[in-house]
Design a protein around this motif. Structure first.
Motif, PDB file in Angstrom:
ATOM      1  N   VAL A 328      18.960  -5.021  -6.330  1.00 35.25           N
ATOM      2  CA  VAL A 328      17.566  -5.156  -6.767  1.00 35.25           C
ATOM      3  C   VAL A 328      16.633  -4.828  -5.612  1.00 35.25           C
ATOM      4  N   ASN A 329      15.947  -3.703  -5.725  1.00 42.75           N
ATOM      5  CA  ASN A 329      14.830  -3.388  -4.827  1.00 42.75           C
ATOM      6  C   ASN A 329      13.568  -3.748  -5.601  1.00 42.75           C
ATOM      7  N   LEU A 330      13.091  -4.958  -5.372  1.00 46.10           N
ATOM      8  CA  LEU A 330      12.023  -5.528  -6.193  1.00 46.10           C
ATOM      9  C   LEU A 330      10.658  -5.001  -5.776  1.00 46.10           C
ATOM     10  N   GLY A 331      10.030  -4.209  -6.653  1.00 52.69           N
ATOM     11  CA  GLY A 331       8.694  -3.699  -6.394  1.00 52.69           C
ATOM     12  C   GLY A 331       7.642  -4.752  -6.675  1.00 52.69           C
ATOM     13  N   VAL A 332       6.609  -4.764  -5.855  1.00 48.83           N
ATOM     14  CA  VAL A 332       5.484  -5.687  -6.040  1.00 48.83           C
ATOM     15  C   VAL A 332       4.204  -4.867  -6.061  1.00 48.83           C
ATOM     16  N   ALA A 333       3.559  -4.816  -7.224  1.00 48.98           N
ATOM     17  CA  ALA A 333       2.310  -4.062  -7.340  1.00 48.98           C
ATOM     18  C   ALA A 333       1.231  -4.749  -6.510  1.00 48.98           C
ATOM     19  N   ALA A 334       0.631  -3.986  -5.585  1.00 50.72           N
ATOM     20  CA  ALA A 334      -0.352  -4.561  -4.670  1.00 50.72           C
ATOM     21  C   ALA A 334      -1.662  -3.787  -4.750  1.00 50.72           C
ATOM     22  N   ALA A 335      -2.751  -4.512  -5.019  1.00 48.44           N
ATOM     23  CA  ALA A 335      -4.082  -3.901  -5.006  1.00 48.44           C
ATOM     24  C   ALA A 335      -4.556  -3.855  -3.564  1.00 48.44           C
ATOM     25  N   THR A 336      -4.798  -2.653  -3.037  1.00 51.18           N
ATOM     26  CA  THR A 336      -5.200  -2.485  -1.651  1.00 51.18           C
ATOM     27  C   THR A 336      -6.507  -1.704  -1.592  1.00 51.18           C
TER      28      THR A 336
END
Length: 464
Positions: A328-336
């Motif tokens: 599992v390469n867990l993606g985390v959506a990040a508002a930048t």
């Protein structure tokens, strides 16, 4: 002596172009081995390019703000004596700290048109990687140039006197306007990205310096549309943003995902009261001292746990085959400040709760500071997006291209909830999830979301 042209490198896998964001040098400046001389923006991240040689900058061939193809010559450096190492004395730790906190003077990068130079053998020099001596220690300095000041990176020199800048702790938290704004380079970069003026920030650092939290707090109090609403631009009725870089990449990825993968979405309300209690206990634990703990951590761990029970949600569709991944390469959506990025935590299935918390915090800070590298956004297998931080109850997330599952965590707030036949106030959230229906059937998707919900309702299951 020889003049070397250096081409724009491919700093990621298959990237074809990049924008010149900021030159750190100007014609006539001397550059040292591994000194950062330009900042570029690709479709995925901001990247600083180091010099592979020593020499003097002859000319800058591309203006700031220009987008050029990989392989295009961007800089000419005149080398001498094979690029001998600099003999400048190394700064002390105290000098380094003082230099990092001294305010920079305002200015702009000077530009000079390209000058004709003869093509020369580069000796294999390329604009990626570091030289044999390792990264050079450097700091920002300013030099006068026609039309204004320009910024460059130069070797640190001992400061002539320790009394150049008088730093006084601010007991009241207010800054004396007669003193320079104190902030380290990463903090200045963050302020620039968020559109925050350091002069308007109240510093809370022990020496009166501006901290990261000060910048974020100031940014949160400023309207997203500040550029339109300020009195300085009363005549502007429209605000136009060029579609390039990260914004262009986001648009292409979302269109590709929406029109190539048949999305199916599910939603479920969850009593997350025990999750909130669990988070509170973790924050008080010495094992998590200095590590940020939030409901997103429990959500991330729940997803890893649920993937193990429903492996086909952690897969990839290739038209010819379905690739089910047992990692599992867990993606985390990040508002930048640069737009939406989805870096991922590699091998999340191998991490303890403390390790996962540390990885998530590092990932978030790196993304917020604009330092996410292309490799950090490649190879993701499934993604979580926390829309609850924006006060949203739920939403219909779009799949990250190449993945078949994404889960959205909504806001967690107290609501009336029936417990043992009685209505009680409980912390309730809503989970929203989307799947690629070519890979994930309805029953698998439902079991996966139900498994995540069961962990949020009873996080002790993670300890079994």
């Amino acid at each position: 002596m020889s003049e070397l042209r250096f081409p724009l490198p491919d700093v990621g896998e298959g990237l074809t172009e990049a924008e010149i964001v900021q030159w750190r040098v100007a014609p006539g400046d001397r550059v040292e081995l591994d000194q950062v001389f330009v900042e570029i923006e690709t479709a995925k991240s901001l990247v600083e390019l180091p010099s592979p040689v020593e020499g003097v900058v002859s000319s800058l061939l591309v203006e700031e703000g220009s987008t050029v193809d990989v392989g295009t010559a961007i800089l000419v450096i005149t080398t001498d004596d094979g690029g001998a190492a600099s003999s400048a004395p190394a700064p002390t730790a105290a000098e380094t700290d003082a230099a990092d906190l001294v305010a920079d003077t305002a200015g702009s990068v000077s530009s000079e048109g390209p000058r004709p130079v003869a093509e020369a053998e580069s000796g294999g020099a390329v604009l990626v990687g570091h030289g044999s001596t390792g990264p050079a220690k450097s700091r920002r300095t300013r030099h006068p140039a026609p039309g204004g000041a320009h910024e460059t990176l130069a070797p640190k020199q001992p400061r002539a006197a320790a009394t150049e800048v008088v730093v006084t702790p601010h007991a009241t938290g207010e800054r004396d306007p007669r003193l320079p704004v104190l902030a380290k380079p990463p903090i200045r970069k963050l302020a620039k990205d968020l559109g925050v003026s350091l002069a308007n920030v109240t510093p809370t650092g022990p020496l009166g310096e501006v901290t990261r939290d000060d910048i974020v707090r100031e940014a949160s109090q400023t309207s997203v549309f500040r550029n339109i609403q300020t009195p300085e631009y009363p005549e502007e009725r429209e605000y136009r943003v060029p579609v390039k870089g990260v914004r262009k990449a986001i648009a292409q990825a979302m269109v590709q995902s929406a029109y190539s993968a048949p999305h199916v979405s599910l939603f479920v309300d969850v009593d997350a009261t025990r999750t909130m209690e669990f988070v509170k206990r973790l924050k008080a634990s010495t094992d998590f001292a200095g590590v940020k703990v939030s409901p997103l951590l429990i959500m991330a761990k729940a997803m890893v746990w649920a993937v193990r029970r429903n492996p086909t949600v952690n897969a990839q569709w290739t038209d010819d085959e379905i690739i089910v991944k047992h990692y599992v390469n867990l993606g985390v959506a990040a508002a930048t400040p640069r737009g939406l990025l989805v870096p991922n935590v590699k091998e999340a299935q191998e991490m303890s709760l403390v390790e996962l918390a540390t990885a998530l915090e590092k990932l978030t800070i790196t993304a917020r500071d604009g330092k996410t590298q292309p490799s950090d956004m490649q190879g993701g297998t499934i993604t979580v997006t926390n829309i609850g931080v924006f006060g949203m109850d739920t939403g219909t997330p779009i799949l990250n291209p190449g993945e078949v599952g994404i889960v959205a965590l909504g806001t967690i707030k107290q609501k009336p909830w029936v417990v043992d036949g009685e209505v009680r106030p409980r912390f309730v959230t809503t989970i929203g999830a989307s799947f690629d229906h070519r890979v994930v059937d309805g029953d698998v998707a439902s079991r996966f979301v139900a498994d995540i919900a069961s962990i949020l309702e009873e996080p002790a299951l993670l300890l079994e």
